[in-house]
Design an enzyme around this catalytic site. Structure first.
Site, mmCIF file in Angstrom:
data_model
loop_
_atom_site.group_PDB
_atom_site.id
_atom_site.type_symbol
_atom_site.label_atom_id
_atom_site.label_comp_id
_atom_site.label_asym_id
_atom_site.label_seq_id
_atom_site.Cartn_x
_atom_site.Cartn_y
_atom_site.Cartn_z
ATOM 1 N N TYR A 272 -12.908 -9.165 -1.242
ATOM 2 C CA TYR A 272 -13.675 -7.643 -1.129
ATOM 3 C C TYR A 272 -15.028 -7.990 -1.157
ATOM 4 O O TYR A 272 -15.897 -8.742 -1.361
ATOM 5 C CB TYR A 272 -13.532 -6.998 -2.363
ATOM 6 C CG TYR A 272 -12.056 -6.281 -2.575
ATOM 7 C CD1 TYR A 272 -10.984 -6.887 -2.167
ATOM 8 C CD2 TYR A 272 -12.331 -5.374 -3.703
ATOM 9 C CE1 TYR A 272 -9.699 -6.126 -2.609
ATOM 10 C CE2 TYR A 272 -10.818 -4.762 -3.929
ATOM 11 C CZ TYR A 272 -9.647 -5.120 -3.635
ATOM 12 O OH TYR A 272 -8.561 -4.701 -3.512
ATOM 13 N N HIS B 146 -16.315 4.124 -14.133
ATOM 14 C CA HIS B 146 -16.031 3.394 -13.009
ATOM 15 C C HIS B 146 -17.486 2.540 -12.605
ATOM 16 O O HIS B 146 -17.186 1.642 -11.848
ATOM 17 C CB HIS B 146 -15.769 4.449 -12.093
ATOM 18 C CG HIS B 146 -15.207 3.674 -10.572
ATOM 19 N ND1 HIS B 146 -15.770 3.672 -9.661
ATOM 20 C CD2 HIS B 146 -14.106 2.885 -10.476
ATOM 21 C CE1 HIS B 146 -15.169 3.040 -8.502
ATOM 22 N NE2 HIS B 146 -13.975 2.638 -9.283
ATOM 23 N N ARG C 3 -11.733 -3.251 -13.994
ATOM 24 C CA ARG C 3 -10.543 -4.427 -13.636
ATOM 25 C C ARG C 3 -11.148 -5.792 -13.763
ATOM 26 O O ARG C 3 -12.236 -6.238 -13.155
ATOM 27 C CB ARG C 3 -10.148 -4.383 -12.115
ATOM 28 C CG ARG C 3 -9.434 -2.751 -11.870
ATOM 29 C CD ARG C 3 -8.954 -2.880 -10.595
ATOM 30 N NE ARG C 3 -8.789 -1.470 -9.978
ATOM 31 C CZ ARG C 3 -7.671 -0.552 -10.397
ATOM 32 N NH1 ARG C 3 -6.808 -1.165 -11.060
ATOM 33 N NH2 ARG C 3 -7.607 0.500 -9.660
ATOM 34 N N ASN D 22 0.762 -1.130 -0.095
ATOM 35 C CA ASN D 22 0.065 -0.025 -0.047
ATOM 36 C C ASN D 22 0.805 1.064 -0.106
ATOM 37 O O ASN D 22 0.799 2.226 -0.688
ATOM 38 C CB ASN D 22 -0.896 -0.013 1.238
ATOM 39 C CG ASN D 22 -2.177 -0.980 1.041
ATOM 40 O OD1 ASN D 22 -2.465 -1.358 0.092
ATOM 41 N ND2 ASN D 22 -2.774 -1.114 2.061
ATOM 42 N N HIS E 68 -15.786 -3.180 0.889
ATOM 43 C CA HIS E 68 -15.791 -2.208 -0.414
ATOM 44 C C HIS E 68 -16.989 -1.734 -0.964
ATOM 45 O O HIS E 68 -17.040 -0.883 -1.759
ATOM 46 C CB HIS E 68 -15.090 -3.267 -1.435
ATOM 47 C CG HIS E 68 -14.619 -2.698 -2.779
ATOM 48 N ND1 HIS E 68 -15.231 -2.588 -3.927
ATOM 49 C CD2 HIS E 68 -13.611 -1.720 -2.936
ATOM 50 C CE1 HIS E 68 -14.731 -2.022 -4.745
ATOM 51 N NE2 HIS E 68 -13.689 -1.420 -4.227
ATOM 52 N N ARG F 15 -14.127 3.037 5.460
ATOM 53 C CA ARG F 15 -12.899 2.190 5.517
ATOM 54 C C ARG F 15 -11.533 3.029 5.639
ATOM 55 O O ARG F 15 -10.677 2.725 6.368
ATOM 56 C CB ARG F 15 -12.936 1.218 4.517
ATOM 57 C CG ARG F 15 -11.941 -0.006 4.816
ATOM 58 C CD ARG F 15 -11.447 -0.756 3.568
ATOM 59 N NE ARG F 15 -10.800 0.057 2.636
ATOM 60 C CZ ARG F 15 -11.177 0.104 1.463
ATOM 61 N NH1 ARG F 15 -12.021 -0.542 0.761
ATOM 62 N NH2 ARG F 15 -10.256 0.748 0.639
ATOM 63 N N ARG G 115 -5.967 2.240 -13.130
ATOM 64 C CA ARG G 115 -4.570 2.476 -12.611
ATOM 65 C C ARG G 115 -3.930 1.034 -12.313
ATOM 66 O O ARG G 115 -4.630 0.254 -11.631
ATOM 67 C CB ARG G 115 -4.448 3.397 -11.492
ATOM 68 C CG ARG G 115 -3.070 3.478 -11.143
ATOM 69 C CD ARG G 115 -3.096 4.486 -9.769
ATOM 70 N NE ARG G 115 -3.289 6.003 -10.137
ATOM 71 C CZ ARG G 115 -4.060 6.794 -9.478
ATOM 72 N NH1 ARG G 115 -4.621 6.411 -8.443
ATOM 73 N NH2 ARG G 115 -4.378 8.018 -10.081
#
Length: 715
Positions: A474, A441, A381, A59, A598, A570, A411
């Site tokens: 997730y 998105h 993704r 991270n 998530h 979160r 990304r």
């Protein structure tokens, strides 16, 4: 662990902005501290604690590659644009440096503690120089066969300038003296990413040796005629963000070139092994940085994210008990026919407790069904081995009209998405890349099927990605519906992305960047009006990040108007809760545990105490961040089916607010405090692993009994 994230300059003059907002970057670092603290959680098995340690390291790498790189760019260009809390890029970088160093020191301390505890569990991480003769002999053979052929020592002198080192490059530098001649040479030895960071030794006990320790053990073999004078390890982080130029004529070509440039981005951070000789330190500074990189000395392991390799070891006794997600019984009751089950009633699936295979089954059935005429799909993704891509290719090869919106600006997935786009196009899929300046998105699938009474549209809306791997860790929601109104809205959403056709008269969906922020503010205003009338007024919401100043100000207004607000955020949170006269009725918690929270959920009381069947419940793909409202295509969808409504509100949201084992509360001064359990323990991840969902169970509810009713006593 506590981390103050408000004013990093206690000696500076007071700032009204810092009184209202926490700094975005420091709030992210506070989140990563919470992740790191799970590495100290005694309720977790040892290798799971090690996993949290590695996650905190990876991270932090990404944070420097993107966020710190962006601030560095502003600094170099003389940009004085201030953050929401009033800090300049230079001030933010200084504060980040302090907190990042604190974080790294904490990581190294935890690594030392975990090594000791693992050793007690017969899991050892050793230094090659401490091995006995038998192990050294084995390691010698391994080095000769598996490591030495891959290494390439490079002399550093006027005829051999310092070579290029890629992002996250890890290597050793040596000062050596020729035996008998006194001649000094300097060598660079990069440790290729293709080599495992740890070598496992044979034997009954689990024993590992780090790659750099092995290489140092056999330095004489690499440089046989030289005596070691000094050495040191280093690792670099480069600027890895990609900025999209609006005038780009060909987005695909632009990104292919940009991915090549990313590899050569400016060095943002240089990590040096503590105790490295000063002349080798000077060499690295001169050769790798342009005088503006952040230099960090590491006393311990460099690149702590690499300890993830150790977690993969076959020691199930040191890991969480395996968990097998359920497949929704509702679909099994219809003999696996997803369309029949969805047509009968809306379904919501709660990942990872319920399997992502249901999403794949939906798409595979669409690909194979001769009555399906069209499929439209967004892809943000999808992963490397994507069954979703395979289903879309099969559908196109079966002669169906297939449209895939591939977001190549996702990304660190840009390269993989370009590969998928090419494969889809070869199969006859109509590939669309969406808007140049915005990311798509929203996670939406749309299937048009020919039925006896005409065409029917089946939709899937996800709060997460179409990624089979992350769907295992997730927590996200998948909503399936055949509601004609929602189907028409989905069609307009796709037309907006593929043809820039602005939607008109949407029935249910709200879309950004068109009107999502306005819709949320409108719902908050309704709660303010209920409070003014003396009726119950409340907001519950769950998201990954809360940054947008306009939404924060509207929440402040609602708080002081009498609206009770409970938020589960979160990660990043820039809102300062619990401040008298500004946010006295706002409570914020962050949940960090076995699964990564998530899903995005928004609940508005609608004049009734929460939870209530009359509450307005929404799911969304968007966090409450500027980028989600202004620079991304996102969706917000109301949940109106009573069964689905009950699951999302009475189960998922209530469980998040009841959790007292994995939750932290954000204090007005910016400190996150772990909730101290004084009564009955409640772990929401354990709860959902042991209690089935509502809407996916069908008749199983009658045969096995109802889901235990959760109650919350706040209102």
């Amino acid at each position: 662990m506590e981390l103050v994230v408000d004013n990093p300059y206690p000696n500076s003059s007071p700032s009204p902005l810092r009184d209202r907002y926490f700094n975005r970057e420091l709030s992210w670092l506070a989140f990563n501290f919470r992740v790191l603290e799970e590495a100290c959680n005694p309720r977790h098995p040892l290798l799971e604690r090690l996993r949290f340690l590695s996650i905190s390291g990876s991270n932090l790498d990404e944070f420097f590659m993107v966020r710190v790189a962006g601030l560095k760019g502003q600094q170099l260009q003389g940009v004085e644009e201030r953050s929401a809390d009033g800090l300049t890029p230079v001030q933010q970088l200084a504060a980040i440096g302090v907190k990042a160093d604190e974080l790294m020191a904490r990581q190294q301390g935890i690594w030392a503690q975990l090594k000791q505890e693992l050793a007690e569990a017969e899991f050892h991480v050793l230094d090659a120089s401490d091995l006995g003769n038998e192990d050294t002999a084995w390691l010698q053979d391994h080095f000769n066969e598996q490591i030495f052929p891959v290494l390439t020592p490079q002399a550093i002198d006027p005829a051999h300038p310092f070579p290029f080192v890629p992002n996250k490059g890890f290597g050793l530098v040596f000062d050596l003296k020729a035996k008998g001649r006194g001649e000094l040479i300097r060598e660079l030895l990069m440790l290729p990413a293709s080599l495992p960071r740890f070598v496992q030794l044979p034997g009954d006990e689990v024993r590992f040796v780090s790659l750099e320790s092995v290489v140092r053990c056999f330095t004489k073999q690499i440089f046989p005629d030289y005596q070691l004078v000094g050495d040191g390890a280093f690792r670099i982080i480069r600027d890895s963000d990609i900025e999209v130029e609006e005038e780009a004529e060909d987005l695909v070509r632009y990104f292919r070139n940009a991915l090549q440039r990313r590899r050569r981005g400016r060095v943002i951070r240089l990590k040096l092994e503590r105790g490295m000789p000063s002349d080798l330190t000077a060499l690295l500074l001169d050769s790798l940085t342009e005088g503006d990189a952040i230099i960090t000395e590491v006393d311990g392991i460099i690149g702590i994210g690499d300890v993830s390799q150790l977690v993969d070891c076959d020691r199930p006794d040191l890991k969480f008990l395996p968990y097998t997600p359920r497949f929704p019984e509702r679909i099994r009751e219809h003999d696996g026919d997803c369309f029949a089950a969805i047509k009968a009633k809306d379904i919501i699936v709660h990942h990872p407790y319920e399997s992502f295979d249901v999403v794949l089954a939906f798409l595979r059935q669409a690909a194979a069904d001769p009555d399906v005429v069209a499929i439209k799909q967004t892809l943000y993704r999808a992963g490397k081995q994507s069954a979703v891509i395979r289903a879309l290719i099969d559908a196109a090869e079966a002669g169906k009209s297939v449209t895939a919106v591939v977001e190549i600006k996702a990304r660190f997935d840009e390269e993989q998405n370009l590969v998928w786009a090419a494969a889809l196009e070869r199969a006859g899929v109509q590939v669309v890349y969406g808007f140049i300046e915005w990311k798509t998105h929203a996670k939406v699938s749309m299937v048009v099927r020919r039925e006896a009474d005409g065409f029917r549209t089946y939709c899937h809306f996800g709060t997460g990605n179409y990624h089979p791997i992350t769907a295992r860790i997730y927590t996200d929601l998948s909503f399936f519906t055949a509601n004609p109104k929602i189907g028409r809205d989905a069609a307009q959403l796709f037309n907006y992305i593929t043809g820039y056709v602005t939607p008109v008269e949407l029935n249910s969906l709200v879309i950004s960047p068109l009107s999502l922020r306005e819709k949320i503010c409108e719902e908050i205003d309704r709660e303010i009006a209920f409070a003014a009338e003396g009726r119950p007024a409340s907001i519950w919401a769950k998201m990954n990040s809360l940054v947008d100043p306009a939404i924060i100000e509207k929440l402040y207004e609602a708080s002081e108007a009498g609206v009770e607000i409970d938020l589960v955020v979160r990660g990043i949170c820039c809102l300062r809760p619990g401040v008298e006269g500004m946010s006295s009725r706002i409570r914020i918690r962050s949940i960090v545990g076995r699964f990564l929270e998530h899903s995005r959920i928004m609940v508005f009381g609608n004049g009734e105490p929460l939870p209530s069947p009359l509450a307005k419940v929404y799911i969304s793909s968007a966090d409450w961040m500027n980028r989600n409202f202004d620079r991304r295509v996102e969706y917000l969808l109301p949940i109106e089916n009573p069964t689905v409504h009950a699951q999302v509100l009475d189960q998922v949201m209530v469980a998040n607010l009841l959790d007292n084992e994995q939750s932290w509360t954000l204090q007005p001064d910016g400190v996150y405090e772990r909730i101290k359990t004084t009564g009955k323990r409640f772990n929401l991840h354990d709860y959902f692993m042991t209690n089935p969902s509502l809407s996916g169970r069908g008749a199983a509810l009658r045969s096995h009994g109802p889901v235990p009713q959760l109650t919350i006593g706040r209102q």
